[in-house]
Design an enzyme around this catalytic site. Structure first.
Site, PDB file in Angstrom:
ATOM      1  N   THR A  78       0.850  -1.195   0.000  1.00 35.06           N
ATOM      2  CA  THR A  78       0.000   0.000   0.000  1.00 35.06           C
ATOM      3  C   THR A  78       0.885   1.244   0.000  1.00 35.06           C
ATOM      4  O   THR A  78       1.771   1.377   0.842  1.00 35.06           O
ATOM      5  CB  THR A  78      -0.910   0.016   1.232  1.00 35.06           C
ATOM      6  N   LYS A  88      -7.568   1.447  -2.450  1.00 29.90           N
ATOM      7  CA  LYS A  88      -7.079   0.944  -1.158  1.00 29.90           C
ATOM      8  C   LYS A  88      -6.959   2.082  -0.147  1.00 29.90           C
ATOM      9  O   LYS A  88      -7.263   1.901   1.049  1.00 29.90           O
ATOM     10  CB  LYS A  88      -5.727   0.253  -1.338  1.00 29.90           C
TER      11      LYS A  88
END
Length: 263
Positions: free
Chosen positions: A93, A168
């Site tokens: 991420t 995300k």
């Protein structure tokens, strides 16, 4: 498929295990004897250098902790070691800018990039049920699907390169906000004379239920849950805020709820 794997740690190790169990030929980086022994135990071929892991691979998967580690790892030297036609999958991420910058350099080598951050933990990966938000050309995502479905269900194509990270980051912002909302709910319950275990147990059966609430209830308290996931939430929130500022976005009311999760 021949797969090069970089980052066989807390999240990456169960991915390697699932990939080898699915019959893929996995060459995974292990920088110490201990880590190479662990890689071998998962059925993969351990290598000591990143370039050895990616050489000849159809798909290269990167699953390290931070955006900075992705940039440090995905150097021009690494990209030069990859075969033309290979695909680089970024599970970490981070900022969509990172995936876009790496993709611009990779294109000169004939290498495609998919940004594919995951939602879930090692237990979800081990069960083959972690969620993956994939950004990239549709045909490229389909090329890596046979590898990623070894541990991902669902594998969601959410748009062009960088879209996986954008989705995300929204997901993580909302999750952090939900933790903050639960913590504030617990505070309110105490003021109303209801103890925390009682209110947490009861609310999981009501319209306030959420994945964050379920996780907190299972842990036993909001503070214990925040302590358990704080390192990851704190890292992700920092990325969210930096990325939102970079892209000219505003977290709005979510920002206040996120603060409650970090207190």
């Amino acid at each position: 498929m021949r797969i090069g794997f970089l980052g066989a740690g807390r999240m990456g190790a169960p991915m390697v295990q699932r990939l080898t169990a699915a019959g893929h030929d996995v060459h995974a980086l292990g920088r110490t004897d201990e880590k190479r022994t662990a890689v071998a135990g998962s059925g993969a071929t351990p290598v000591a250098a990143a370039t050895d892991a990616v050489h000849g691979a159809d798909v290269v998967i990167v699953c390290v902790f931070t955006d900075e580690q992705v940039r440090t790892l995905c150097t021009d030297t690494l990209l030069d070691a990859m075969a033309p036609g290979a695909v680089l999958v970024l599970h970490t991420t981070g900022s969509p800018r990172t995936a876009e910058d790496i993709a611009a350099r990779a294109a000169d080598r004939g290498v495609a990039v998919v940004d594919a951050p995951v939602s879930g933990g090692p237990h979800d990966i081990a069960a083959g049920s972690v969620t993956v938000f994939a950004g990239g050309d549709a045909d490229v995502v389909e090329r890596v699907r046979p590898a990623l479905v070894a541990y991902a269900e669902p594998l969601l194509h959410v748009g062009p390169l960088g879209s996986g990270q954008r989705v995300k980051l929204v997901n993580n912002t909302m999750f952090a906000a939900q933790i903050g909302v639960v913590a504030e709910g617990v505070r309110l319950a105490r003021e109303l004379g209801v103890d925390e275990p009682t209110v947490l147990s009861a609310l999981t059966h009501g319209s306030a239920a959420s994945r964050a609430l379920s996780g907190i209830a299972a842990t036993g308290s909001a503070e214990d849950f925040k302590a358990r996931v704080g390192e990851f939430i704190g890292k992700d929130v920092a990325v969210v805020r930096a990325t939102a500022a970079d892209l000219g976005a505003d977290l709005g009311l979510l920002d206040h709820a996120v603060d409650a999760a970090l207190r």
